[in-house]
Write an enzyme that holds these catalytic residues in place. Structure first.
Site, PDB file in Angstrom:
ATOM      1  N   HIS A   1      53.386   2.581   8.676  1.00 23.58           N
ATOM      2  CA  HIS A   1      53.514   1.286   9.347  1.00 23.58           C
ATOM      3  C   HIS A   1      54.036   0.214   8.391  1.00 23.58           C
ATOM      4  O   HIS A   1      53.274  -0.452   7.711  1.00 23.58           O
ATOM      5  CB  HIS A   1      52.136   0.882   9.883  1.00 23.58           C
ATOM      6  CG  HIS A   1      52.171  -0.230  10.869  1.00 23.58           C
ATOM      7  ND1 HIS A   1      51.225  -0.375  11.847  1.00 23.58           N
ATOM      8  CD2 HIS A   1      53.015  -1.269  11.042  1.00 23.58           C
ATOM      9  CE1 HIS A   1      51.484  -1.437  12.577  1.00 23.58           C
ATOM     10  NE2 HIS A   1      52.580  -2.005  12.093  1.00 23.58           N
TER      11      HIS A   1
ATOM     12  N   HIS B   1      57.341  -2.921   7.853  1.00 25.07           N
ATOM     13  CA  HIS B   1      58.431  -3.723   8.406  1.00 25.07           C
ATOM     14  C   HIS B   1      59.403  -4.047   7.277  1.00 25.07           C
ATOM     15  O   HIS B   1      59.029  -4.716   6.319  1.00 25.07           O
ATOM     16  CB  HIS B   1      57.883  -5.016   9.012  1.00 25.07           C
ATOM     17  CG  HIS B   1      56.884  -4.802  10.109  1.00 25.07           C
ATOM     18  ND1 HIS B   1      57.243  -4.736  11.436  1.00 25.07           N
ATOM     19  CD2 HIS B   1      55.541  -4.615  10.063  1.00 25.07           C
ATOM     20  CE1 HIS B   1      56.151  -4.523  12.164  1.00 25.07           C
ATOM     21  NE2 HIS B   1      55.111  -4.442  11.354  1.00 25.07           N
ATOM     22  N   PHE B   2      60.638  -3.558   7.392  1.00 22.13           N
ATOM     23  CA  PHE B   2      61.653  -3.840   6.379  1.00 22.13           C
ATOM     24  C   PHE B   2      62.639  -4.924   6.834  1.00 22.13           C
ATOM     25  O   PHE B   2      63.557  -5.266   6.105  1.00 22.13           O
ATOM     26  CB  PHE B   2      62.395  -2.564   5.987  1.00 22.13           C
ATOM     27  CG  PHE B   2      61.650  -1.697   4.997  1.00 22.13           C
ATOM     28  CD1 PHE B   2      60.416  -2.082   4.498  1.00 22.13           C
ATOM     29  CD2 PHE B   2      62.182  -0.494   4.563  1.00 22.13           C
ATOM     30  CE1 PHE B   2      59.724  -1.296   3.588  1.00 22.13           C
ATOM     31  CE2 PHE B   2      61.508   0.302   3.649  1.00 22.13           C
ATOM     32  CZ  PHE B   2      60.278  -0.094   3.161  1.00 22.13           C
ATOM     33  N   ARG B   3      62.472  -5.439   8.064  1.00 23.82           N
ATOM     34  CA  ARG B   3      63.241  -6.595   8.564  1.00 23.82           C
ATOM     35  C   ARG B   3      64.742  -6.368   8.591  1.00 23.82           C
ATOM     36  O   ARG B   3      65.518  -7.336   8.609  1.00 23.82           O
ATOM     37  CB  ARG B   3      62.941  -7.834   7.720  1.00 23.82           C
ATOM     38  CG  ARG B   3      61.474  -8.156   7.505  1.00 23.82           C
ATOM     39  CD  ARG B   3      60.723  -8.380   8.792  1.00 23.82           C
ATOM     40  NE  ARG B   3      59.381  -8.923   8.552  1.00 23.82           N
ATOM     41  CZ  ARG B   3      58.399  -8.889   9.437  1.00 23.82           C
ATOM     42  NH1 ARG B   3      58.607  -8.334  10.631  1.00 23.82           N
ATOM     43  NH2 ARG B   3      57.222  -9.410   9.161  1.00 23.82           N
TER      44      ARG B   3
ATOM     45  N   ASN C   1      60.675  -3.597  15.588  1.00 24.25           N
ATOM     46  CA  ASN C   1      60.836  -4.993  16.022  1.00 24.25           C
ATOM     47  C   ASN C   1      61.720  -5.775  15.057  1.00 24.25           C
ATOM     48  O   ASN C   1      61.331  -6.780  14.471  1.00 24.25           O
ATOM     49  CB  ASN C   1      59.481  -5.675  16.226  1.00 24.25           C
ATOM     50  CG  ASN C   1      58.587  -5.623  15.005  1.00 24.25           C
ATOM     51  OD1 ASN C   1      58.739  -4.763  14.145  1.00 24.25           O
ATOM     52  ND2 ASN C   1      57.641  -6.547  14.918  1.00 24.25           N
TER      53      ASN C   1
ATOM     54  N   HIS D   1      50.305  -0.606  19.136  1.00 24.21           N
ATOM     55  CA  HIS D   1      49.801  -1.915  18.721  1.00 24.21           C
ATOM     56  C   HIS D   1      48.952  -2.408  19.887  1.00 24.21           C
ATOM     57  O   HIS D   1      49.481  -2.715  20.956  1.00 24.21           O
ATOM     58  CB  HIS D   1      50.977  -2.848  18.451  1.00 24.21           C
ATOM     59  CG  HIS D   1      50.604  -4.277  18.197  1.00 24.21           C
ATOM     60  ND1 HIS D   1      50.819  -4.914  16.988  1.00 24.21           N
ATOM     61  CD2 HIS D   1      50.041  -5.220  19.005  1.00 24.21           C
ATOM     62  CE1 HIS D   1      50.411  -6.163  17.064  1.00 24.21           C
ATOM     63  NE2 HIS D   1      49.935  -6.382  18.277  1.00 24.21           N
TER      64      HIS D   1
ATOM     65  N   HIS E   1      46.794  -0.239  12.879  1.00 20.34           N
ATOM     66  CA  HIS E   1      46.005  -1.336  12.298  1.00 20.34           C
ATOM     67  C   HIS E   1      44.709  -1.673  13.056  1.00 20.34           C
ATOM     68  O   HIS E   1      44.503  -2.810  13.467  1.00 20.34           O
ATOM     69  CB  HIS E   1      46.850  -2.581  12.097  1.00 20.34           C
ATOM     70  CG  HIS E   1      47.682  -3.014  13.275  1.00 20.34           C
ATOM     71  ND1 HIS E   1      47.197  -3.127  14.557  1.00 20.34           N
ATOM     72  CD2 HIS E   1      48.982  -3.396  13.332  1.00 20.34           C
ATOM     73  CE1 HIS E   1      48.161  -3.552  15.358  1.00 20.34           C
ATOM     74  NE2 HIS E   1      49.256  -3.709  14.640  1.00 20.34           N
TER      75      HIS E   1
ATOM     76  N   ASN F   1      47.951 -10.085  12.078  1.00 22.11           N
ATOM     77  CA  ASN F   1      47.610  -9.660  13.434  1.00 22.11           C
ATOM     78  C   ASN F   1      47.504  -8.139  13.483  1.00 22.11           C
ATOM     79  O   ASN F   1      48.512  -7.460  13.254  1.00 22.11           O
ATOM     80  CB  ASN F   1      48.682 -10.146  14.411  1.00 22.11           C
ATOM     81  CG  ASN F   1      48.293  -9.934  15.862  1.00 22.11           C
ATOM     82  OD1 ASN F   1      47.121  -9.791  16.181  1.00 22.11           O
ATOM     83  ND2 ASN F   1      49.277  -9.903  16.736  1.00 22.11           N
TER      84      ASN F   1
ATOM     85  N   ASP G   1      50.876  -1.951   7.219  1.00 19.67           N
ATOM     86  CA  ASP G   1      51.474  -2.974   8.076  1.00 19.67           C
ATOM     87  C   ASP G   1      52.176  -4.015   7.200  1.00 19.67           C
ATOM     88  O   ASP G   1      52.056  -5.232   7.416  1.00 19.67           O
ATOM     89  CB  ASP G   1      50.427  -3.630   8.980  1.00 19.67           C
ATOM     90  CG  ASP G   1      51.059  -4.488  10.082  1.00 19.67           C
ATOM     91  OD1 ASP G   1      52.291  -4.426  10.260  1.00 19.67           O
ATOM     92  OD2 ASP G   1      50.320  -5.220  10.761  1.00 19.67           O
TER      93      ASP G   1
END
Length: 445
Positions: free
Chosen positions: A78, A80-82, A112, A197, A250, A296, A323
């Protein structure tokens, strides 16, 4: 003669193999991307002969582990590499460098992005860029709905065939229950995992911190445990009905742990992860307006934290993931209401886990390897060659010095973003070398 990427001999290490619960002093010989020999003592001449017997032509490099643990590379389900769309926060190259710094050799990147990963074109962009730029293995998760808009499913079979490792609407839940049921049924037919999620958007009510102590203290809208618990229960029963593989992301509440325990008793194919910030911090640790404490799900109560730790210890909770959610300093300089959710975690997860759970005697070092390597590898189906240390396995390896004490310093963070509440915190246990596919991708020995 076959030319290998590298030939490495790791000497004087304590090999941790979660596949068979073994912890033994051993040397490890790697040729190209594969572990070819593990023995109590492999001298240099014996190593060279083993390499010659396999027709490899490469210079032997010796790494002295100095009594540190030699563990399977961590698998983070989990992150996020954007990339694409918000690369000022992180990109595939910087994110993977941060992963290597933290001993993580395989990451699952969430969909996302901007645009979301809902098409083969976007999926291929990420996978192709990862081949060129990444220091570690990148596995991409597909969105469940087009545009992540909760109205129409992506072509799941097409995305799976193109290389999606799992499906998730991470950042929110699919609130249309019939649409989600259909997605579960398709995932079951494909044999691919849904990563959930769990957040009821109708209950969030613009919440920003845990409802109760934190929200009252800072006079902001609260996020109740029910926001997570209601959807956790829904998703478990939907997956059970569909016969789908469900991985809960998470988890942060006591009830989530109990629901996972129930799901396993019912025989459902459900796994669950916990993030280090959710078992090392509580809402009472937020002592000032600092958005680095805003994530979150939010930091929960001490009772929730104790339940999460108990779930990790008794095996109810399978995995530890981060996360990892980078944001710019400008974004995180805002107040609790205005700032985005999320903190980084790739570079501190191993040390936080060792400090909080292993050094305290709650988990063994082998348990840590199970939660961070072997079990996550099983969730995404790469455990045939990764997540453990045996002859024939892929050489994804981390050397972890459990005696090293260090302070988290912003200047040492390799992520493009620095949004973490752990800066200045002293930790015990440090990744000193990371090897991915037989190549050294981080080393401070």
């Amino acid at each position: 003669m076959k030319s290998g990427n590298s030939v490495l001999l790791i000497k004087n290490g304590i090999v941790v193999n979660p596949a068979n619960d073994s912890v033994n002093k051993s040397d490890v010989l790697i040729a190209d991307d594969t572990i070819i020999n593990i023995d109590t003592c492999i001298d240099e001449e014996a190593a060279k002969q083993l390499i010659a017997d396999r027709n490899f032509e490469a210079e032997l490099k010796i790494i002295d582990a100095g009594g540190s643990y030699v563990m399977p590379g961590f698998v983070d389900l989990h992150v996020h590499f954007r990339d694409p769309g918000q690369t000022y926060k992180e990109d595939i190259e910087t994110g993977s460098r941060a992963a290597a710094h933290g001993g993580v050799t395989t990451v699952c990147t969430m969909p996302n992005t901007t645009p979301p990963v809902d098409s083969v074109e976007t999926l291929q962009y990420i996978l192709n860029k990862a081949k060129e730029k990444s220091f570690v293995n990148v596995r991409q998760v597909s969105a469940i709905t087009n545009g992540m808009n909760n109205s129409e499913l992506v072509d799941m079979a097409k995305m799976y065939d193109a290389g999606a490792v799992a499906f998730s609407e991470d950042g929110k839940s699919v609130m249309d229950i019939n649409l989600y049921r259909e997605a579960m049924e398709i995932a079951a037919k494909l044999g691919v995992v849904i990563m959930a999620h769990c957040e009821d958007k109708n209950l969030v009510n613009k919440g920003v911190l845990n409802q109760g102590l934190a929200s009252d203290k800072f006079n902001v809208p609260g996020i109740s445990n029910a926001v997570e618990d209601v959807i956790t229960a829904r998703d478990i029963f939907l997956a059970g009905q569909a016969g789908a593989k469900l991985h809960l992301c998470h988890c942060s509440t006591e009830a989530s742990v109990e629901l996972v325990r129930m799901a396993k008793k019912l025989g459902y194919d459900v796994t669950a992860e916990v993030c280090p910030h959710h078992y090392t911090l509580t809402d009472s640790d937020i002592d000032k307006v600092d958005a680095n404490y805003k994530m979150n799900p939010p930091l929960r109560s001490e009772r929730d934290v104790k339940a999460l730790i108990k779930g990790l210890v008794d095996g109810t909770m399978d995995c530890i993931s981060t996360d990892h959610a980078p944001h710019s300093a400008e974004e995180k300089s805002k107040d609790f209401v205005s700032s985005p959710f999320g903190i980084i975690g790739l570079e501190t997860s191993a040390a936080l886990t060792y400090t909080a759970l292993v050094d305290t005697g709650l988990l063994s070092i082998c348990d840590m390897a199970k939660k961070m390597s072997y079990n996550p590898a099983k969730v995404i189906g790469i455990h045939d060659k990764r997540g453990y240390i045996e002859e024939g396995a892929i050489a994804d390896i981390v050397i972890f010095d459990s005696t090293k004490e260090w302070v988290v310093d912003e200047a040492d963070i390799m992520s493009k973003s620095k949004n973490t509440p752990y800066i200045g915190k002293q930790l015990k246990g440090k990744v000193v070398t990371t090897i991915c596919n037989g190549n050294i991708v981080y080393n401070e020995l």
